[in-house]
Design an enzyme around this catalytic site. Structure first.
Site, PDB file in Angstrom:
ATOM      1  N   LYS A  16      13.131   0.952   5.563  1.00 60.01           N
ATOM      2  CA  LYS A  16      12.067   0.129   4.965  1.00 60.01           C
ATOM      3  C   LYS A  16      12.612  -0.517   3.704  1.00 60.01           C
ATOM      4  CE  LYS A  16       7.694  -0.850   5.629  1.00 60.01           C
ATOM      5  NZ  LYS A  16       7.055  -0.940   6.958  1.00 60.01           N
TER       6      LYS A  16
HETATM    7  P1  NAD Z   1      -0.625  -8.412   5.421  1.00 63.91           P
HETATM    8  O1  NAD Z   1       0.017  -8.617   4.099  1.00 63.91           O
HETATM    9  O2  NAD Z   1      -0.518  -9.477   6.450  1.00 63.91           O
HETATM   10  O3  NAD Z   1      -2.181  -8.045   5.241  1.00 63.91           O
HETATM   11  C1  NAD Z   1      -2.652  -7.018   4.436  1.00 63.91           C
HETATM   12  C2  NAD Z   1      -4.166  -7.172   4.333  1.00 63.91           C
HETATM   13  O4  NAD Z   1      -4.723  -6.012   3.704  1.00 63.91           O
HETATM   14  C3  NAD Z   1      -4.625  -8.372   3.533  1.00 63.91           C
HETATM   15  O5  NAD Z   1      -5.729  -8.965   4.168  1.00 63.91           O
HETATM   16  C4  NAD Z   1      -5.070  -7.754   2.198  1.00 63.91           C
HETATM   17  O6  NAD Z   1      -6.041  -8.527   1.518  1.00 63.91           O
HETATM   18  C5  NAD Z   1      -5.650  -6.452   2.715  1.00 63.91           C
HETATM   19  N1  NAD Z   1      -5.813  -5.371   1.720  1.00 63.91           N
HETATM   20  C6  NAD Z   1      -4.923  -4.907   0.815  1.00 63.91           C
HETATM   21  N2  NAD Z   1      -5.474  -3.897   0.103  1.00 63.91           N
HETATM   22  C7  NAD Z   1      -6.748  -3.736   0.601  1.00 63.91           C
HETATM   23  C8  NAD Z   1      -7.828  -2.862   0.290  1.00 63.91           C
HETATM   24  N3  NAD Z   1      -7.722  -1.937  -0.659  1.00 63.91           N
HETATM   25  N4  NAD Z   1      -8.985  -2.977   0.993  1.00 63.91           N
HETATM   26  C9  NAD Z   1      -9.107  -3.909   1.964  1.00 63.91           C
HETATM   27  N5  NAD Z   1      -8.108  -4.754   2.308  1.00 63.91           N
HETATM   28  C10 NAD Z   1      -6.950  -4.671   1.627  1.00 63.91           C
HETATM   29  O7  NAD Z   1       0.006  -7.026   5.979  1.00 63.91           O
HETATM   30  P2  NAD Z   1       0.115  -6.554   7.495  1.00 63.91           P
HETATM   31  O8  NAD Z   1       1.426  -6.991   8.025  1.00 63.91           O
HETATM   32  O9  NAD Z   1      -1.138  -6.891   8.202  1.00 63.91           O
HETATM   33  O10 NAD Z   1       0.210  -4.964   7.305  1.00 63.91           O
HETATM   34  C11 NAD Z   1      -0.947  -4.143   7.151  1.00 63.91           C
HETATM   35  C12 NAD Z   1      -0.555  -2.682   7.385  1.00 63.91           C
HETATM   36  O11 NAD Z   1       0.005  -2.550   8.703  1.00 63.91           O
HETATM   37  C13 NAD Z   1       0.508  -2.118   6.443  1.00 63.91           C
HETATM   38  O12 NAD Z   1       0.274  -0.737   6.255  1.00 63.91           O
HETATM   39  C14 NAD Z   1       1.808  -2.305   7.221  1.00 63.91           C
HETATM   40  O13 NAD Z   1       2.836  -1.438   6.793  1.00 63.91           O
HETATM   41  C15 NAD Z   1       1.301  -1.957   8.619  1.00 63.91           C
HETATM   42  N6  NAD Z   1       2.126  -2.462   9.705  1.00 63.91           N
HETATM   43  C16 NAD Z   1       2.418  -3.782   9.825  1.00 63.91           C
HETATM   44  C17 NAD Z   1       3.169  -4.237  10.918  1.00 63.91           C
HETATM   45  C18 NAD Z   1       3.456  -5.701  11.145  1.00 63.91           C
HETATM   46  O14 NAD Z   1       3.988  -6.026  12.214  1.00 63.91           O
HETATM   47  N7  NAD Z   1       3.115  -6.592  10.230  1.00 63.91           N
HETATM   48  C19 NAD Z   1       3.672  -3.307  11.855  1.00 63.91           C
HETATM   49  C20 NAD Z   1       3.340  -1.958  11.722  1.00 63.91           C
HETATM   50  C21 NAD Z   1       2.570  -1.547  10.640  1.00 63.91           C
END
Ligand code: NAD
Length: 426
Positions: free
Chosen positions: A116
């Site tokens: 990561k």
């Molecule tokens: P992103 O940056 O696209 O979106 C994150 C979202 O969470 C945003 O809408 C933000 O406003 C919101 N957010 C942040 N803090 C918040 C809170 N306290 N309450 C409500 N909303 C909140 O990120 P993403 O890629 O969608 O990733 C989200 C999660 O999924 C993370 O934990 C990431 O590690 C995990 N993840 C992502 C992927 C991927 O392919 N992008 C794969 C596996 C896991």
């Protein structure tokens, strides 16, 4: 007995991020009756790099950003894991997420280890040119660690396909040739895979559907609350909506919205894109972020950040099922409370593995310069997720344990076996 005083995780033993990730590992490891000497080997990151990235800002100032890349374990293949741009990124956070990634990759049986990376910054406050300079400088700084056979970054919180395109270009310029498979989550026009952007959300749906089938239930008319409306939250909401589930609550960092009759996801996405938040979205009432987690719904999908469901929230959760679309959204104490209350948790290393699975397909396509159709990607993804769910479900039945323990047990035993067979160097 192994002396752990000089080991990387000993420095961070008080950090909640690291502690939570370690506790989940340790809880499963204790039940597995494996050789004690491997406990520390398996839980310690292999390598962690901290870099500083000085960037010229648009107003002429120079600002220095701190970045990290943690590589946890590569017994099963090259390191693989996301890159995060967020103000709260820290060493212990990337170490914890790298360990989680090792278990996730092993659980869905991909030939990768876990890694990561992150840069401490507020991506929304950077101009596009500042973000590009930061990505390029960070890539140059971590260059000795990455490569198609070494460590392959992908998008995560605060990064997207454009950031991956800059990373690809910087790496390729530095090594002197185009190297498609150094990064996944690229735009399709430059070697990305169709279906990668929606893959994590699609994987969430596969796992939820399989679980509901064991309960003789379906997605139809299910009332779902989703925390986070970024890549993962949006695609999960969109696909659930297409399958006739009712999304009653949605949130982003700035706050949430609620409508017991269902939120129109296409309009909500357009509104979020135009306004940068869901506040004042028509046809829904505002709901504070904490209340979304405890609202009256069938399924809760945390899709934002770590540790958002802790022991203060857990006793009030009304959902019968939580799907961990985010990484590490439930603290170990909350996990215990939820299990005691009969809430089923579909754990992150299973539920959100769709993203890295399609990243694997993209890596393979880049190595072979032979590209798949969207249909093929979706079918192969479904097979991988179904197989992983079936294995976890069978393990949970056999050992009479929760899904998280079952998933960790399978993953840890695969990594432990690879490590044992390879032995120690020198
Ligand atoms: P992103 O940056 O696209 O979106 C994150 C979202 O969470 C945003 O809408 C933000 O406003 C919101 N957010 C942040 N803090 C918040 C809170 N306290 N309450 C409500 N909303 C909140 O990120 P993403 O890629 O969608 O990733 C989200 C999660 O999924 C993370 O934990 C990431 O590690 C995990 N993840 C992502 C992927 C991927 O392919 N992008 C794969 C596996 C896991």
């Amino acid at each position: 007995m192994i002396d752990t005083t000089n080991q990387l995780h000993a420095h961070d033993k008080h950090s909640p991020f690291w502690q939570n990730a370690y506790l989940y590992f340790d809880r499963a490891y204790t039940t597995m009756h494996l050789d004690e000497t491997w406990r520390t080997v398996l839980s310690t990151p292999k390598r962690v790099l901290t870099v500083s990235c000085p960037i010229r800002m648009d107003d002429g100032r120079i600002q220095v950003f701190t970045g990290y890349r943690a590589q946890h374990n590569n017994a099963r293949g090259p390191f693989k894991g996301g890159l995060r741009f967020h103000p709260s990124v820290g060493l212990d956070e990337v170490m914890a997420l790298a360990m989680l990634q090792t278990w996730k990759n092993a659980l869905v049986d991909l030939p990768f280890g876990g890694a990561k990376g992150g840069v401490v910054c507020s991506p929304h406050k950077l101009s596009i040119t500042e973000k590009e300079r930061l990505t390029r400088r960070y890539t140059a700084e971590i260059l000795p660690l990455i490569g198609p056979d070494h460590d392959i970054p992908a998008p995560d919180v605060g990064t997207d396909s454009q950031v991956m395109a800059w990373l690809l270009d910087t790496y390729s310029m530095m090594v002197g040739h185009q190297s498609l498979s150094v990064v996944t989550g690229k735009p399709v026009s430059i070697g990305g895979s169709p279906g990668r952007e929606e893959a994590t959300g699609r994987g969430v749906i596969c796992v939820l559907r399989k679980f509901l089938a064991t309960q003789n239930k379906s997605l139809e008319d299910l009332r779902v609350a989703i925390q986070g409306f970024g890549n993962v939250g949006y695609h999960t909401a969109r696909l659930l909506d297409e399958l006739n589930a009712t999304i009653i609550a949605l949130s982003s960092k700035e706050g949430g919205i609620y409508n017991e009759n269902g939120i129109d996801i296409t309009s909500a996405q357009r509104y979020y894109h135009e306004n940068g938040s869901l506040a004042d979205f028509p046809d829904a009432e505002p709901i504070p972020n904490d209340e979304l987690l405890t609202c009256d719904c069938d399924v809760l999908v945390p899709a934002a950040m770590e540790n958002t469901i802790d022991e203060t929230i857990a006793p009030h959760v009304e959902a019968h099922t939580i799907v961990e679309a985010a990484n590490g959204p439930i603290t170990p104490k909350a996990d215990e409370i939820l299990r005691e209350n009969g809430v089923t948790i579909l754990p992150d290393i299973l539920a959100n593995a769709g993203g890295v699975t399609v990243s694997y397909f993209e890596w393979v396509q880049g190595l072979q310069n032979y590209f798949w159709s969207l249909n093929q990607v979706q079918n192969e993804l479904q097979k991988v997720m179904d197989r992983a769910f079936d294995a976890v479900n069978a393990k949970a039945d056999e050992s009479d344990c929760d899904y998280r323990t079952a998933a960790y047990t399978i993953a840890i035993s695969r990594v432990a076996e690879a490590s044992r067979l390879k032995g120690l160097f020198p």
